[in-house]
Scaffold this active site. Sequence first.
Site, mmCIF file in Angstrom:
data_model
loop_
_atom_site.group_PDB
_atom_site.id
_atom_site.type_symbol
_atom_site.label_atom_id
_atom_site.label_comp_id
_atom_site.label_asym_id
_atom_site.label_seq_id
_atom_site.Cartn_x
_atom_site.Cartn_y
_atom_site.Cartn_z
ATOM 1 N N ASN A 78 2.643 32.635 13.942
ATOM 2 C CA ASN A 78 3.182 30.922 13.203
ATOM 3 C C ASN A 78 2.613 31.437 12.050
ATOM 4 O OD1 ASN A 78 2.174 28.658 12.178
ATOM 5 N ND2 ASN A 78 1.885 28.020 14.815
ATOM 6 N N TYR A 79 4.081 30.695 11.520
ATOM 7 C CA TYR A 79 4.371 30.779 9.922
ATOM 8 C C TYR A 79 3.994 29.194 9.684
ATOM 9 C CZ TYR A 79 3.108 35.378 9.812
ATOM 10 O OH TYR A 79 2.244 36.857 10.024
ATOM 11 N N ARG A 80 3.387 28.822 9.022
ATOM 12 C CA ARG A 80 4.052 27.222 8.196
ATOM 13 C C ARG A 80 3.495 26.620 7.387
ATOM 14 N NH1 ARG A 80 -0.776 28.270 11.310
ATOM 15 N NH2 ARG A 80 -2.518 27.788 10.500
ATOM 16 N N GLY A 105 3.203 10.609 19.774
ATOM 17 C CA GLY A 105 4.332 10.670 20.068
ATOM 18 C C GLY A 105 4.690 12.530 20.511
ATOM 19 N N SER A 106 4.039 13.397 19.696
ATOM 20 C CA SER A 106 3.954 14.534 19.414
ATOM 21 C C SER A 106 5.304 14.984 21.187
ATOM 22 C CB SER A 106 3.356 15.309 19.528
ATOM 23 O OG SER A 106 2.424 15.051 19.751
ATOM 24 N N ARG A 107 5.782 16.018 21.090
ATOM 25 C CA ARG A 107 6.410 16.739 21.814
ATOM 26 C C ARG A 107 5.444 17.534 22.456
ATOM 27 N NH1 ARG A 107 10.463 20.319 23.497
ATOM 28 N NH2 ARG A 107 12.585 19.325 24.168
ATOM 29 N N SER A 143 7.128 28.857 15.319
ATOM 30 C CA SER A 143 5.687 29.698 16.304
ATOM 31 C C SER A 143 6.195 30.303 18.151
ATOM 32 C CB SER A 143 4.413 28.576 16.324
ATOM 33 O OG SER A 143 5.075 27.451 17.199
ATOM 34 N N HIS A 181 1.944 36.799 19.675
ATOM 35 C CA HIS A 181 2.035 35.424 19.569
ATOM 36 C C HIS A 181 1.916 35.555 17.610
ATOM 37 C CE1 HIS A 181 -0.771 32.190 16.701
ATOM 38 N NE2 HIS A 181 0.464 31.579 17.622
#
Length: 335
Positions: free
Chosen positions: A141-143, A292-294, A125, A139
Amino acid sequence: EEEEEEQLRRRFMAPPVSGLRELRRRRRELRSRMELLIMETQAEVCRALAAVDPGAAFAVDTWERKEGGISCVLQDGEVFEKAGVNVSVVFGQLSEEAARQMRSRGKSLKASEDGKLPFCAMGVSSVIHPKNPHVPTMHFNYRYFEIEEADGTKQWWFGGGTDLTPTYLNEEDAVHFHKTLKEACDKHDLKLYPKYKKWCDDYFFIKHRGERRGIGGIFFDDVDSPSKEEVFQFVQSCAKAIVPCYIPIVKKHCHDSFTPEEKLWQQLRRGRYVEFNLVYDRGTKFGLLTPGSRIESILMSLPLTARWEYMHTPPESSREAEILEVLRNPKDWVH
């Protein structure tokens, strides 16, 4: 084989999260091919941005928990105020809150007796905020997402999109941007562009303002048909369209002159960008809800600077009013 590894290493911004040997060992699996695609996309976009802004350098930040990611961030360049391109490959157990969000979108997720839902999510992203108000923010984003249910069956889907947020409207740029994305979609199915263009206009809607975040592009989520291979090929085409749809617009306007009033309007529009990302964006919400994500990587999409002025309204028939009109009533740019 070592030579091939060296070539791959040089191609990317950092070594892949899963390691080159592991990716090679499982190279026929879609998960591995997707990880290679997101790594390639990151490197390709970073190189294209660096070529336009040669004085600036990307800080490459590799982070690891059980899984990992690579954040490439450029700040305070000549052309880009802030540009970030993130790759993440995350494995874990889906949190209750995230599972609830997915069920609300119609996913029937059958957890094991202890309530566990193992998942794997990976994506690339980026948000690019240029200095010049005549260069639009972009912007993409590919997921890919995979969840293993209690009986061992796997649910998978792809999501993503690319969209443009100009401060001022330039019709020629809007047409170029949309045409490039339409060509990428048309290779696979002529129904995709109109469907995903509308989805983009509907998704990037700031309800409390009654306007879109930008002039759109394409957006899709939960895509799991016709087949894994066909959706992957489509996502690959979209990823390859990023540089050609955006970089020519940057080159065209990055040396345009601008006034302090135009810079101010850009700051106000950026405020809207922040509002959308923090209030509505599903990816940001998912990240903030994941234990706990960044946080730094999740909030990388926010601009370095923005403004919120009380009751700001542009004069009628000004260039500022012109872009607002398009944000309130999306246009068809390609016909």
